[in-house]
Motif scaffolding. Structure first.
Motif, PDB file in Angstrom:
ATOM      1  N   UNK A   1       6.926 -48.166 -33.356  1.00  0.00           N
ATOM      2  CA  UNK A   1       7.374 -48.444 -31.994  1.00  0.00           C
ATOM      3  C   UNK A   1       6.785 -49.792 -31.588  1.00  0.00           C
ATOM      4  N   UNK A   2       7.610 -50.819 -31.397  1.00  0.00           N
ATOM      5  CA  UNK A   2       7.071 -52.145 -31.098  1.00  0.00           C
ATOM      6  C   UNK A   2       6.306 -52.212 -29.778  1.00  0.00           C
ATOM      7  N   UNK A   3       6.570 -51.281 -28.869  1.00  0.00           N
ATOM      8  CA  UNK A   3       5.867 -51.285 -27.591  1.00  0.00           C
ATOM      9  C   UNK A   3       4.533 -50.544 -27.666  1.00  0.00           C
ATOM     10  N   UNK A   4       4.453 -49.546 -28.521  1.00  0.00           N
ATOM     11  CA  UNK A   4       3.222 -48.761 -28.680  1.00  0.00           C
ATOM     12  C   UNK A   4       3.021 -48.464 -30.157  1.00  0.00           C
ATOM     13  N   UNK A   5       2.610 -49.482 -30.945  1.00  0.00           N
ATOM     14  CA  UNK A   5       2.519 -49.290 -32.399  1.00  0.00           C
ATOM     15  C   UNK A   5       1.295 -48.508 -32.864  1.00  0.00           C
ATOM     16  N   UNK A   6       0.394 -48.182 -31.942  1.00  0.00           N
ATOM     17  CA  UNK A   6      -0.860 -47.537 -32.339  1.00  0.00           C
ATOM     18  C   UNK A   6      -0.930 -46.130 -31.773  1.00  0.00           C
ATOM     19  N   UNK A   7      -1.151 -45.169 -32.666  1.00  0.00           N
ATOM     20  CA  UNK A   7      -1.424 -43.820 -32.234  1.00  0.00           C
ATOM     21  C   UNK A   7      -2.904 -43.520 -32.240  1.00  0.00           C
ATOM     22  N   UNK A   8      -3.633 -44.135 -33.183  1.00  0.00           N
ATOM     23  CA  UNK A   8      -5.074 -43.930 -33.306  1.00  0.00           C
ATOM     24  C   UNK A   8      -5.704 -45.235 -33.791  1.00  0.00           C
ATOM     25  N   UNK A   9      -6.457 -45.884 -32.921  1.00  0.00           N
ATOM     26  CA  UNK A   9      -7.056 -47.176 -33.268  1.00  0.00           C
ATOM     27  C   UNK A   9      -8.081 -47.043 -34.393  1.00  0.00           C
ATOM     28  N   UNK A  10      -8.829 -45.958 -34.412  1.00  0.00           N
ATOM     29  CA  UNK A  10      -9.833 -45.776 -35.455  1.00  0.00           C
ATOM     30  C   UNK A  10      -9.186 -45.704 -36.829  1.00  0.00           C
TER      31      UNK A  10
END
Length: 366
Positions: free
Chosen positions: A213-222
């Protein structure tokens, strides 16, 4: 971080990215911490990918500043610039003396100042590599490495909290770079049981942390920070492949960010690799590895090389990854880019690709 830096001296050069970290709350907290530890500092901003002239200017500027350590804080560009500056401040030489494939290619004799890496993106894995990638843009430009064991970070501080200030589009490109590095090193001809284990762990972490998802590419930063760190270790030990081989001339001749270059090429490069392996080396372990990666990255449990190509193609579309033409590349450029794609990364690709096969990847993403 300031307490850890105190072990390296009392005069630091902080090499940061262009803006994101400097406008975050972390910057003010860092300054206060350095003051408490009695560490004096200078700051240098790196906007965009660093070039050899930029490194040389920094070395000349801080030659008499009694710098005892160089701290890179930012993405791969800031970290690579910091590595090169740390290596050259004690010697005063031009980085052009040591770049692979450019100039006299003199051996680096050191010594290097301590380099401390603080990544604020998750993608390049530069905190774990021994090379600084420098770019001279333009039609006669290049993207080359200054490489030596003494460029390795003395200390890498990987804090997922620092990633939150990274813009989504930048984070997307960096995440796709990490994915490409993990996949290419996993199937590389220099891969080993050691790098295979790390690459598997990194790919599983990537799957857990990434969103197409280009708007929210991160689900878990760790998870992404961990995947990126492992990608740096893996590429340094096993090598890379055709995507990075093509990304080198593309990044030098066109204004395409490295991560997006990797991301936009990955599905088609994997497709061509799989096809070439089936035709010329069907017993290659890389085919089984591609199939395993499909199972790790996908959510349908399908372990097949074609399923991996399909998944990567779907991600390419869902992430709206730009085509090469959007950066000014035209059909007439394909032959030249293909011919210039035979650098060190291409040498560890799991199959030797012909110029026509490389051109096919480029044409499909034009």
């Amino acid at each position: 971080m300031p307490l850890a830096l105190a072990a390296f001296g009392r005069r630091a050069l902080l090499v940061t990215g262009g803006r994101s970290f400097l406008v975050s709350p972390h910057w003010q907290r860092l300054q206060q911490g350095l003051d408490r530890q009695g560490i004096e500092w200078e700051q240098l901003g790196i906007a965009g990918e660093p070039g050899p002239e930029q490194v040389d200017r920094a070395v000349a500027r801080f030659a008499d500043a009694s710098i005892e350590m160089v701290v890179g804080i930012g993405g791969g560009s800031a970290l690579d610039a910091a590595k090169a500056i740390a290596a050259l401040l004690p010697t005063g030489r031009s980085v052009l003396d040591h770049l692979e494939g450019v100039g006299p290619q003199l051996p680096y004799e050191g010594p290097a100042l301590p380099f401390i890496a603080v990544p604020t993106t998750a993608g390049t894995g530069s905190e774990m590599t021994r090379n600084a990638v420098l770019t001279r843009p333009g039609s006669d430009g290049f993207k080359k490495s200054f490489r030596d064991e003494r460029l390795l970070a003395r200390l890498a501080l990987v804090d997922p909290q620092l990633l939150h200030s990274c813009p989504p589009r930048v984070m997307l490109g960096n995440a796709l770079d990490a994915l490409t590095q993990l996949l290419e090193s996993y199937v590389a001809t220099r891969a080993s049981a050691f790098t295979d284990a790390l690459a598997e762990s990194g790919l599983r972490a990537f799957a857990a942390g990434f969103r197409a998802d280009p708007q929210r590419p991160v689900g878990d930063y760790s998870c992404l920070a961990y995947a990126s760190m492992l990608s740096g270790i893996c590429l340094a030990q096993a090598g890379l492949g055709s995507v990075h081989g093509m990304a080198s001339p593309l990044g030098a001749w066109f204004p395409i960010p490295h991560g997006l270059a990797c991301g936009t090429l990955l599905a088609e490069a994997t497709r061509v690799n799989v096809q070439a392996l089936r035709e010329r080396n069907p017993e290659s372990p890389a085919l089984a590895k591609y199939a395993r990666v499909a199972g790790w990255l996908g959510d349908d449990g399908c372990s097949d090389a074609d399923a991996l190509v399909t998944l990567l193609s779907e991600w390419t579309g869902r992430c709206n990854l730009p085509r090469l033409a959007s950066f000014g590349m035209v059909e007439a450029d394909i032959e030249r880019v293909a011919a210039a794609s035979g650098g060190s990364s291409m040498k560890t690709n799991p199959v030797v690709l012909t110029l026509d096969e490389i051109a096919t990847v480029l044409h499909r993403r034009l």
